[in-house]
Write a protein that holds these residues in place. Structure first.
Motif, short mmCIF file in Angstrom:
data_model
loop_
_atom_site.label_atom_id
_atom_site.label_comp_id
_atom_site.label_asym_id
_atom_site.label_seq_id
_atom_site.Cartn_x
_atom_site.Cartn_y
_atom_site.Cartn_z
N LYS A 156 5.10 -11.38 -19.33
CA LYS A 156 3.76 -11.80 -19.72
C LYS A 156 3.37 -13.14 -19.10
CE LYS A 156 0.82 -12.28 -23.83
NZ LYS A 156 0.25 -13.60 -23.55
N LYS A 157 4.21 -14.15 -19.27
CA LYS A 157 3.91 -15.48 -18.74
C LYS A 157 3.90 -15.48 -17.22
CE LYS A 157 5.27 -20.34 -19.00
NZ LYS A 157 6.25 -21.32 -19.52
N GLU A 158 4.88 -14.78 -16.63
CA GLU A 158 4.96 -14.71 -15.17
C GLU A 158 3.72 -14.06 -14.58
OE1 GLU A 158 8.16 -12.99 -11.91
OE2 GLU A 158 8.87 -13.53 -13.91
N ASN A 159 3.22 -13.02 -15.27
CA ASN A 159 2.00 -12.36 -14.80
C ASN A 159 0.81 -13.31 -14.84
OD1 ASN A 159 3.41 -9.99 -14.45
ND2 ASN A 159 2.69 -9.03 -16.33
N GLU A 160 0.71 -14.10 -15.91
CA GLU A 160 -0.40 -15.05 -16.04
C GLU A 160 -0.35 -16.10 -14.93
OE1 GLU A 160 0.21 -16.52 -19.97
OE2 GLU A 160 -0.63 -14.74 -20.96
N GLU A 161 0.86 -16.56 -14.61
CA GLU A 161 1.02 -17.56 -13.56
C GLU A 161 0.77 -16.98 -12.17
OE1 GLU A 161 4.98 -18.90 -14.27
OE2 GLU A 161 4.41 -20.25 -15.92
N LEU A 162 1.07 -15.69 -12.01
CA LEU A 162 0.90 -15.03 -10.72
C LEU A 162 -0.56 -14.97 -10.31
CD1 LEU A 162 2.16 -13.36 -8.37
CD2 LEU A 162 1.81 -11.33 -9.81
N GLY A 163 -1.42 -14.61 -11.23
CA GLY A 163 -2.83 -14.50 -10.92
C GLY A 163 -3.17 -13.27 -10.11
N LEU A 164 -4.41 -13.19 -9.65
CA LEU A 164 -4.89 -12.03 -8.90
C LEU A 164 -4.53 -12.16 -7.43
CD1 LEU A 164 -8.39 -11.60 -10.58
CD2 LEU A 164 -6.28 -10.35 -11.06
N PRO A 165 -4.51 -11.03 -6.71
CA PRO A 165 -4.17 -11.09 -5.28
C PRO A 165 -5.19 -11.91 -4.49
CG PRO A 165 -4.14 -8.82 -6.10
CD PRO A 165 -4.75 -9.66 -7.17
N LYS A 166 -4.68 -12.54 -3.45
CA LYS A 166 -5.57 -13.27 -2.54
C LYS A 166 -6.33 -12.26 -1.68
CE LYS A 166 -2.52 -17.29 -2.20
NZ LYS A 166 -1.49 -16.79 -3.13
N LYS A 167 -7.38 -12.70 -1.07
CA LYS A 167 -8.19 -11.81 -0.23
C LYS A 167 -7.32 -11.23 0.89
CE LYS A 167 -12.52 -11.59 2.33
NZ LYS A 167 -13.70 -12.34 2.82
N GLY A 168 -7.35 -9.92 1.02
CA GLY A 168 -6.58 -9.25 2.06
C GLY A 168 -5.13 -8.97 1.71
N GLU A 169 -4.69 -9.42 0.54
CA GLU A 169 -3.30 -9.21 0.13
C GLU A 169 -3.06 -7.77 -0.30
OE1 GLU A 169 -0.34 -10.52 -3.54
OE2 GLU A 169 -1.93 -11.90 -2.93
N LYS A 170 -2.07 -7.14 0.28
CA LYS A 170 -1.71 -5.76 -0.10
C LYS A 170 -0.53 -5.82 -1.05
CE LYS A 170 -3.56 -3.22 3.84
NZ LYS A 170 -3.28 -2.24 4.91
N ARG A 171 -0.82 -6.14 -2.28
CA ARG A 171 0.22 -6.32 -3.30
C ARG A 171 0.84 -4.97 -3.68
NH1 ARG A 171 -1.32 -9.98 -8.39
NH2 ARG A 171 -1.05 -11.57 -6.77
N VAL A 172 2.17 -4.96 -3.82
CA VAL A 172 2.90 -3.76 -4.25
C VAL A 172 3.77 -4.13 -5.45
CG1 VAL A 172 4.53 -1.95 -3.58
CG2 VAL A 172 2.98 -2.92 -1.86
N VAL A 173 3.63 -3.37 -6.53
CA VAL A 173 4.45 -3.60 -7.72
C VAL A 173 5.60 -2.59 -7.75
CG1 VAL A 173 4.54 -3.59 -10.24
CG2 VAL A 173 2.56 -4.59 -9.07
N PHE A 174 6.81 -3.09 -7.99
CA PHE A 174 7.98 -2.24 -8.14
C PHE A 174 8.24 -2.11 -9.64
CE2 PHE A 174 8.12 -3.61 -3.89
CZ PHE A 174 9.13 -2.99 -3.16
N LEU A 175 7.93 -0.95 -10.21
CA LEU A 175 8.08 -0.73 -11.65
C LEU A 175 9.28 0.18 -11.91
CD1 LEU A 175 6.61 -1.30 -14.44
CD2 LEU A 175 5.78 1.05 -14.24
#
Length: 248
Positions: free
Chosen positions: A49-68
């Motif tokens: 939870k806290k780590e997600n809040e600190e991470l924030g939204l992707p930067k412009k052009g960022e191709k974020r991939v989540v490993f779940l």
């Protein structure tokens, strides 16, 4: 009047005596902080939870991939942090989790992070738990629900052929673990082909002649070592590139 004066003096003397006798620990009882109860957090939403809040939204052009996933993913970042450093790859593995827990976490740990793609690795802990209620269908129902949520939110879906497991060291009551993993992988691939999702094959690079993991690639027959993860990294990068080409 004299009586009132005498009574007042007695009262003052008694108060002073009490102040001297009562220990400071009772006069100034410290406030003990109440420990937060996470008994209702069955899916361990609090972990990231806290780590997600600190991470924030992707930067412009960022191709974020989540490993779940579960421990396979959680230990990956510990074994080879360099693979995740400098890349838009977000590791959201929690050791021991089963597919319904991943489904509960999907909104917080995937959708809300606004990734371009998600890699879903699920099923082995369901099999290893030996609850008697686990079937390929029950696992696939959770995987399908996660995939449908991802698709609705324009997130590319990458499903996984699970790493080979010959035997669960912590639960040897599970018979034919390797066959159960193979059966689950076939079901996942069939579902992915039907829905046109990308599949990353973690089974083939690690498998030995018994349909378990090669001894030189694992720490315990279930979890890869660094050499095993290095092979997984190769097929993962290929799958991510392929997923971004898909037009579903």
């Amino acid at each position: 009047m004299k009586f009132k004066i005498i009574f007042s003096l007695i009262l003052i003397a008694t108060t002073n005596l009490y102040a001297q006798v009562v220990p400071d620990s009772l006069k100034h009882t410290p406030q003990v902080p109440v420990k937060e109860n996470f008994a209702d957090d069955w899916a361990a939403l609090s972990k990231y939870k806290k780590e997600n809040e600190e991470l924030g939204l992707p930067k412009k052009g960022e191709k974020r991939v989540v490993f779940l996933g579960s421990s396979i993913f959680e230990f990956w970042k510990q074994k080879d942090p360099g693979f995740f450093a400098g890349r838009p790859y977000i590791d959201r593995g929690i050791s021991g989790q089963i597919s319904p827990q991943l489904l509960i976490r999907f909104r917080q740990d995937v959708i809300d992070l606004k990734p371009k793609a998600v890699i879903i690795l699920a099923g082995s802990n369901d099999i290893a738990g030996n609850t008697g209620h686990v079937t390929n269908k029950s696992i696939l129902d959770c995987i399908a629900s996660m995939a449908e949520l991802a698709k609705k939110h324009h997130i590319k879906v990458i499903l996984c052929k699970y790493v080979p497991v010959y035997e669960y060291a912590w639960n040897k009551n599970i018979k034919d673990a390797s066959e159960k993993i193979i059966s689950l992988n076939k079901a996942i691939v069939a579902y992915a082909e039907k829905e046109h999702f990308t599949v990353v094959d973690y089974f083939t690079p690690l498998v030995d002649e018994r349909n378990g993991q090669k001894a030189e690639l694992t720490v315990d027959g279930v979890h890869p070592n660094l050499a095993g993860y290095k092979l997984m990294e190769v097929v993962t990068e290929v799958a991510i590139k392929q997923a971004f080409k898909n037009r579903y």
